[in-house]
Design a protein around this motif. Structure first.
Motif, mmCIF file in Angstrom:
data_model
loop_
_atom_site.group_PDB
_atom_site.id
_atom_site.type_symbol
_atom_site.label_atom_id
_atom_site.label_comp_id
_atom_site.label_asym_id
_atom_site.label_seq_id
_atom_site.Cartn_x
_atom_site.Cartn_y
_atom_site.Cartn_z
ATOM 1 N N GLY A 154 0.813 -1.212 0.000
ATOM 2 C CA GLY A 154 0.000 0.000 0.000
ATOM 3 C C GLY A 154 0.845 1.261 0.000
ATOM 4 O O GLY A 154 0.534 2.235 -0.687
ATOM 5 N N LEU B 180 -16.276 -2.085 -7.651
ATOM 6 C CA LEU B 180 -15.575 -0.816 -7.466
ATOM 7 C C LEU B 180 -15.806 0.078 -8.676
ATOM 8 O O LEU B 180 -16.032 1.287 -8.531
ATOM 9 C CB LEU B 180 -14.085 -1.079 -7.247
ATOM 10 C CG LEU B 180 -13.190 0.131 -6.948
ATOM 11 C CD1 LEU B 180 -12.049 -0.285 -6.021
ATOM 12 C CD2 LEU B 180 -12.619 0.733 -8.214
ATOM 13 N N GLU C 90 -7.536 -1.849 2.161
ATOM 14 C CA GLU C 90 -8.772 -1.121 1.884
ATOM 15 C C GLU C 90 -8.634 0.379 2.151
ATOM 16 O O GLU C 90 -9.166 1.204 1.408
ATOM 17 C CB GLU C 90 -9.905 -1.705 2.734
ATOM 18 C CG GLU C 90 -11.274 -1.116 2.407
ATOM 19 C CD GLU C 90 -12.391 -1.817 3.166
ATOM 20 O OE1 GLU C 90 -13.478 -1.229 3.260
ATOM 21 O OE2 GLU C 90 -12.157 -2.942 3.653
ATOM 22 N N PHE D 211 -5.183 -0.686 -7.837
ATOM 23 C CA PHE D 211 -5.624 -1.135 -6.517
ATOM 24 C C PHE D 211 -5.304 -2.606 -6.251
ATOM 25 O O PHE D 211 -5.844 -3.198 -5.312
ATOM 26 C CB PHE D 211 -7.125 -0.901 -6.352
ATOM 27 C CG PHE D 211 -7.546 0.511 -6.673
ATOM 28 C CD1 PHE D 211 -6.935 1.586 -6.063
ATOM 29 C CD2 PHE D 211 -8.533 0.758 -7.615
ATOM 30 C CE1 PHE D 211 -7.305 2.895 -6.365
ATOM 31 C CE2 PHE D 211 -8.909 2.046 -7.923
ATOM 32 C CZ PHE D 211 -8.291 3.120 -7.301
ATOM 33 N N GLN E 159 2.302 1.881 -3.435
ATOM 34 C CA GLN E 159 1.326 2.439 -4.378
ATOM 35 C C GLN E 159 1.066 3.910 -4.084
ATOM 36 O O GLN E 159 0.897 4.718 -4.995
ATOM 37 C CB GLN E 159 0.029 1.627 -4.321
ATOM 38 C CG GLN E 159 -0.828 1.760 -5.560
ATOM 39 C CD GLN E 159 -0.228 1.064 -6.777
ATOM 40 O OE1 GLN E 159 0.980 0.898 -6.884
ATOM 41 N NE2 GLN E 159 -1.075 0.677 -7.706
ATOM 42 N N THR F 40 -5.946 2.221 1.854
ATOM 43 C CA THR F 40 -5.199 2.828 0.749
ATOM 44 C C THR F 40 -6.073 2.963 -0.481
ATOM 45 O O THR F 40 -6.040 3.986 -1.177
ATOM 46 C CB THR F 40 -3.942 1.990 0.428
ATOM 47 O OG1 THR F 40 -3.085 1.984 1.577
ATOM 48 C CG2 THR F 40 -3.185 2.574 -0.748
ATOM 49 N N VAL F 41 -6.882 1.951 -0.768
ATOM 50 C CA VAL F 41 -7.810 2.036 -1.898
ATOM 51 C C VAL F 41 -8.720 3.254 -1.742
ATOM 52 O O VAL F 41 -8.909 4.040 -2.680
ATOM 53 C CB VAL F 41 -8.656 0.755 -2.023
ATOM 54 C CG1 VAL F 41 -9.769 0.940 -3.051
ATOM 55 C CG2 VAL F 41 -7.783 -0.433 -2.403
ATOM 56 N N THR F 42 -9.274 3.430 -0.550
ATOM 57 C CA THR F 42 -10.175 4.562 -0.296
ATOM 58 C C THR F 42 -9.463 5.898 -0.492
ATOM 59 O O THR F 42 -9.984 6.811 -1.137
ATOM 60 C CB THR F 42 -10.745 4.472 1.129
ATOM 61 O OG1 THR F 42 -11.491 3.261 1.263
ATOM 62 C CG2 THR F 42 -11.655 5.650 1.421
#
Length: 247
Positions: A138, A196, A167, A162, A141, A169-171
């Motif tokens: 994460g 998503l 989660e 992603f 990225q 980091t995705v957000t």
């Protein structure tokens, strides 16, 4: 404002004369937030490489309009990043400035501050001198997104941004993408997670080596289209004879 619409015209792409994407027509409008979806082997990353200019068409063309090569920023798949390379977080992020200061240009105080600000925006303040090999997936990225921030490009291409990250980091990164979209930048992302995509991307190209659907996400990712894409990929024969290059 100069139009930076990207137009695909009967585009065929491939490797060693084997087509991976063929006869693709469509437009990526300036300011679009577009997901490219499809099964494994559908040609999604191949198309993204062509949009960067790295892969030349076998047939047809990509019309970049007013967009120049420096207008396009590209985030590759995480597996393409060599974590063993001896570089720290600050210097990796600063690579996003190279078009502005040159490969051998010296960084000014304002440039150094811009790097620190970009790292702060992705939650990496305090990581500046940490080797990139010490980062989690994460964190790595987030670093790549900081580099994109510094490129400040009007067209942003993201290949599986992603994959294999947490989660939170995705957000956070979705929030950054939404911010870019609000600024009028064009964003094209290769994604596997259809839920998503439905939640965050208004437009979608569903690809299975050819265009299955291209338009509003809800319609493009309908059950009939998804089933057709899956059947086409399952039926594809990788041992098929090579085709001649199309002029």
């Amino acid at each position: 404002m100069t139009d930076k619409t990207i137009r695909l015209k009967n585009l065929t792409l491939g490797y060693d004369r084997h087509p991976a994407v063929h006869h693709l027509d469509g437009e990526i409008a300036q300011g679009a937030l577009l997901a490219i979806c499809g099964p494994n082997g559908a040609g999604k990353s191949t198309l993204l490489k062509a949009l960067t200019g790295v892969l030349k068409p076998m047939g047809g063309a990509i019309d970049f309009g007013a967009a120049r090569p420096r207008d396009i920023a590209y985030l590759p798949q995480a597996t393409q990043i060599d974590a063993s390379f001896p570089i720290d977080v600050f210097d990796m992020a600063a690579m996003g400035l190279w078009r502005r200061i040159g490969l051998f240009g010296g960084m000014k105080r304002a440039d150094e501050q811009a790097v620190r600000d970009a790292l702060a925006k992705v939650g990496l303040s305090g990581f500046e001198r940490r080797p990139i090999g010490a980062l989690s997936g994460g964190q790595a990225q987030r670093l790549l997104f900081a580099r994109l921030l510094l490129q400040d490009a009007p067209v942003i291409l993201l290949d599986e941004p992603f994959a294999a990250i947490d989660e939170r980091t995705v957000t956070d990164l979705l929030g950054l993408i939404a911010h870019w979209h609000g600024e009028g930048r064009t964003i094209v992302a290769v994604l596997h997670d259809t839920e998503l995509v439905r939640a965050h991307f208004p437009d979608c190209l569903l690809l299975a080596r050819e265009k299955i659907a291209w338009g509003p996400t809800k319609a493009a990712l309908g059950p009939e289209n998804l089933g057709k894409a899956r059947r086409l990929i399952e039926a594809f024969d990788d041992s098929a004879a090579a085709c001649d290059r199309v002029a």
